[in-house]
Design an enzyme around this catalytic site. Structure first.
Site, PDB file in Angstrom:
ATOM      1  N   GLN A  43       0.850  -1.206   0.000  1.00  0.00           N
ATOM      2  CA  GLN A  43       0.000   0.000   0.000  1.00  0.00           C
ATOM      3  C   GLN A  43       0.877   1.244   0.000  1.00  0.00           C
ATOM      4  O   GLN A  43       0.749   2.115  -0.847  1.00  0.00           O
ATOM      5  CB  GLN A  43      -0.894   0.005   1.245  1.00  0.00           C
ATOM      6  N   GLU A 110       6.127   8.869   5.596  1.00  0.00           N
ATOM      7  CA  GLU A 110       5.904   7.699   6.454  1.00  0.00           C
ATOM      8  C   GLU A 110       6.920   7.736   7.588  1.00  0.00           C
ATOM      9  O   GLU A 110       7.821   8.580   7.609  1.00  0.00           O
ATOM     10  CB  GLU A 110       5.993   6.400   5.642  1.00  0.00           C
ATOM     11  N   HIS A 224       4.673  -4.783  11.660  1.00  0.00           N
ATOM     12  CA  HIS A 224       4.038  -3.503  11.303  1.00  0.00           C
ATOM     13  C   HIS A 224       3.048  -3.144  12.402  1.00  0.00           C
ATOM     14  O   HIS A 224       2.315  -4.010  12.878  1.00  0.00           O
ATOM     15  CB  HIS A 224       3.320  -3.645   9.956  1.00  0.00           C
ATOM     16  N   ARG A 269       9.172   1.823  12.883  1.00  0.00           N
ATOM     17  CA  ARG A 269       8.165   0.778  13.084  1.00  0.00           C
ATOM     18  C   ARG A 269       8.419  -0.109  14.293  1.00  0.00           C
ATOM     19  O   ARG A 269       7.484  -0.505  14.975  1.00  0.00           O
ATOM     20  CB  ARG A 269       8.178  -0.135  11.860  1.00  0.00           C
ATOM     21  N   HIS A 327       5.262  -8.406   9.107  1.00  0.00           N
ATOM     22  CA  HIS A 327       5.171  -7.650   7.856  1.00  0.00           C
ATOM     23  C   HIS A 327       6.311  -7.956   6.897  1.00  0.00           C
ATOM     24  O   HIS A 327       6.079  -8.201   5.717  1.00  0.00           O
ATOM     25  CB  HIS A 327       5.161  -6.163   8.208  1.00  0.00           C
ATOM     26  N   GLU A 351      12.727  -9.322  -1.044  1.00  0.00           N
ATOM     27  CA  GLU A 351      12.642  -9.621   0.394  1.00  0.00           C
ATOM     28  C   GLU A 351      13.357 -10.906   0.798  1.00  0.00           C
ATOM     29  O   GLU A 351      13.862 -11.010   1.922  1.00  0.00           O
ATOM     30  CB  GLU A 351      11.169  -9.682   0.822  1.00  0.00           C
ATOM     31  N   ARG A 362      13.710  -2.277   8.580  1.00  0.00           N
ATOM     32  CA  ARG A 362      13.589  -1.605   7.288  1.00  0.00           C
ATOM     33  C   ARG A 362      12.847  -0.270   7.402  1.00  0.00           C
ATOM     34  O   ARG A 362      11.820  -0.172   8.072  1.00  0.00           O
ATOM     35  CB  ARG A 362      12.832  -2.503   6.298  1.00  0.00           C
TER      36      ARG A 362
HETATM   37  C1  SIN Z   1       2.727   0.673   4.707  1.00  0.00           C
HETATM   38  O1  SIN Z   1       2.051   1.078   3.779  1.00  0.00           O
HETATM   39  O2  SIN Z   1       2.532   1.014   5.852  1.00  0.00           O
HETATM   40  C2  SIN Z   1       3.802  -0.325   4.437  1.00  0.00           C
HETATM   41  C3  SIN Z   1       4.830   0.230   3.587  1.00  0.00           C
HETATM   42  C4  SIN Z   1       6.092  -0.561   3.714  1.00  0.00           C
HETATM   43  O3  SIN Z   1       6.117  -1.583   4.358  1.00  0.00           O
HETATM   44  O4  SIN Z   1       7.113  -0.102   3.182  1.00  0.00           O
END
Ligand code: SIN
Length: 495
Positions: A43, A110, A224, A269, A327, A351, A362
């Site tokens: 996403q 992000e 995640h 994260r 994740h 991956e 990451r």
């Molecule tokens: C996310 O959309 O939160 C995940 C993106 C990612 O894992 O790089």
């Protein structure tokens, strides 16, 4: 023409195929269909320092900091410099990344990025848009779908091909090749709470491990912070880009959970996932409060469709119930900057590979970029390889398929979540390994197992590798080893 076998049809595998198709005879083998991969589900977008106010050096610094400096510096430098060039090429080829009303690229934010540098396509459906765009550029590549890889074929110290069979009950067959590329993704389905596609079951890591190929950093699994959580189950990712757009993590009393943590809701994260886990362990419920996000359905159409599918009343109360889940795998098959593994003519990209780019955690939206960069570099190296004369494919003797002495998948997943999850203790890791020791997943003939049993055997092998390394690795990034006597998490939740 050199024969190249690519195992996995996500972004890394398809991009390598695009770059090799003019000079090699390329076959992509996938366990599912063309649309079944983690790339298709991504996403959040693709990070690239393309904004005039940004720079590869700033992207590099953010990647290293999120990775707790466990990264391989050269791999990060390659990612942040080659990555933008490849994204520019895609733009020139017509890839429709999202733009502002004035036509300029739209950059999102992000966790742990200091600049807005995340490109999206089709809102929160970037992975599908990008993977389909790249797949649309495949011309001469052969797809072999619904076919699983059972074992690597080796001779004279080199990889010579792969034993495959159609799922669920095809006959094993050898596909010979001048080079084999593992692009199978990680191992998210080791856990019952995961964002991963159902086909992502540690197959590439298990193939490599059974062939004696070197692995690296297996303790580092990224959890995640925000998966849609309903009635004790998870239903896919709630993208971090929503927090980038102003959403806040709260509990049932609307207490902002991350308020007292540096970088708050956009902390790395691993920090957010541990903080949420500690809060949840105190009996709280976890939500993402989206009241500050304007035009939510328009900006996040994929998440909106998922919420509607599960009848979540987010339009009324602006809350999405969430919890952390598995994740991304930072560790995997050890690879150099060109994807070359410890076995000549075997490459690993995306991956499944551990080229050191992600370190111990990451940075968000670096994985699609790494898919492009690692695939392009592997394609360059394969183009330079001398051709071999591959032996003709042969069919292997038929064996009786059996279930093997293995745990139920659900039992393995539940134990992995409890004992190899966000927080681990030495006693739990030892208990896990002792429990695992009763099963037959190591010395097996993969061709003698049913597809379902082989999946469990592969995940058992991956879980052993994670637990063993986790016992030896002090806490770092996504791997947090809690002392057994320590009842509370090292992060004390503060209101
Ligand atoms: C996310 O959309 O939160 C995940 C993106 C990612 O894992 O790089």
């Amino acid at each position: 023409m050199k024969k190249v076998l690519i195992i996995g049809g996500g972004l890394a595998g398809c991009y390598a195929a695009v770059r090799l198709q003019a000079t090699c005879d390329v076959t992509i083998v996938t366990k599912g269909g063309r649309e079944e991969s983690n790339s298709m589900l991504a996403q959040g977008g693709i990070a690239a320092a393309l904004d005039p106010g940004d720079s590869p050096a700033a992207h590099e610094a953010d990647t290293l900091k999120a990775g707790v400096y466990h990264n391989r510096k050269k791999a990060v430098a390659q990612l942040v410099t080659v990555g933008p060039q490849l994204v520019r090429e895609l733009l020139q080829a017509g890839m429709p990344f999202d733009r502002q009303p004035d036509g300029t690229l739209s950059f999102g934010l992000e966790g742990a990025h200091r600049h807005r540098r995340i490109l999206h396509a089709d809102g929160d459906r970037t992975g599908a848009a990008l993977t389909r765009f790249v797949q649309g550029r495949l011309q001469t590549v052969t797809w072999v779908t619904h076919t699983e890889a059972l074992a690597l074929v080796q001779a004279d110290g080199e990889c010579r091909g792969v034993v495959v069979r159609q799922v669920p009950d095809g006959q094993p067959q050898v596909l010979a090749a001048d080079a084999v590329v593992l692009a199978t993704g990680g191992l998210g389905n080791l856990y019952d709470f995961t964002t991963n596609d159902h086909t992502v079951t540690g197959d590439g890591i298990a193939l490599a491990a059974r062939a004696g190929v070197a692995l690296q950093d297996m303790a580092f699994v990224q959890f995640h912070p925000t998966l849609l959580a309903l009635h004790g189950r998870c239903y896919g990712l709630i993208t971090e880009a929503i927090r980038g757009a102003g959403a806040v993590l709260v509990d049932e009393c609307h207490t902002p959970i991350m308020a007292n943590v540096p970088q708050k809701d956009l902390a790395p994260r691993d920090v957010v996932a541990r903080h949420l886990t500690a809060w949840q362990a105190q009996g709280h419920q976890l939500f993402l409060d989206i009241s500050a996000v304007a035009n939510f359905p328009e900006h996040f159409p994929g998440v909106t469709a998922n919420l509607d599918r599960h009848h979540v009343p987010f339009r009324r109360d602006h809350l999405i119930p969430i919890q952390p889940g598995a994740h991304f795998m930072m560790g995997g098959v050890q690879a150099d900057l060109a994807g070359q593994t410890s076995l000549p003519r075997l490459f690993a990209i995306g991956e499944v590979a551990c080229n050191g780019v992600h370190g111990a955690n990451r940075l968000a939206s670096n994985s699609l970029l790494d898919c492009l960069v690692s695939a392009a570099k592997a394609a360059d190296a394969i183009a330079k390889l001398p051709a071999r004369t591959p032996e003709p494919g042969q069919t292997l003797p038929q064996v009786t398929l059996g279930p093997g002495h293995l745990p139920a998948l659900a039992t393995l997943q539940q134990r992995a979540w409890r004992e190899l999850g966000v927080e681990r203790t030495p006693v739990q890791l030892q208990d896990f390994l002792q429990w695992l020791g009763q099963f037959d997943y190591r010395e097996i003939n993969p061709a003698a197992l049913t597809t379902a049993a082989l999946t469990v055997a592969n995940l058992c092998l991956c879980s052993e590798l994670i637990a063993t390394q986790a016992l030896a690795q002090p806490s770092l990034g996504a791997h947090y080893l809690k002392e057994d006597a320590d009842e509370s998490s090292f992060i004390t939740p503060k209101a």
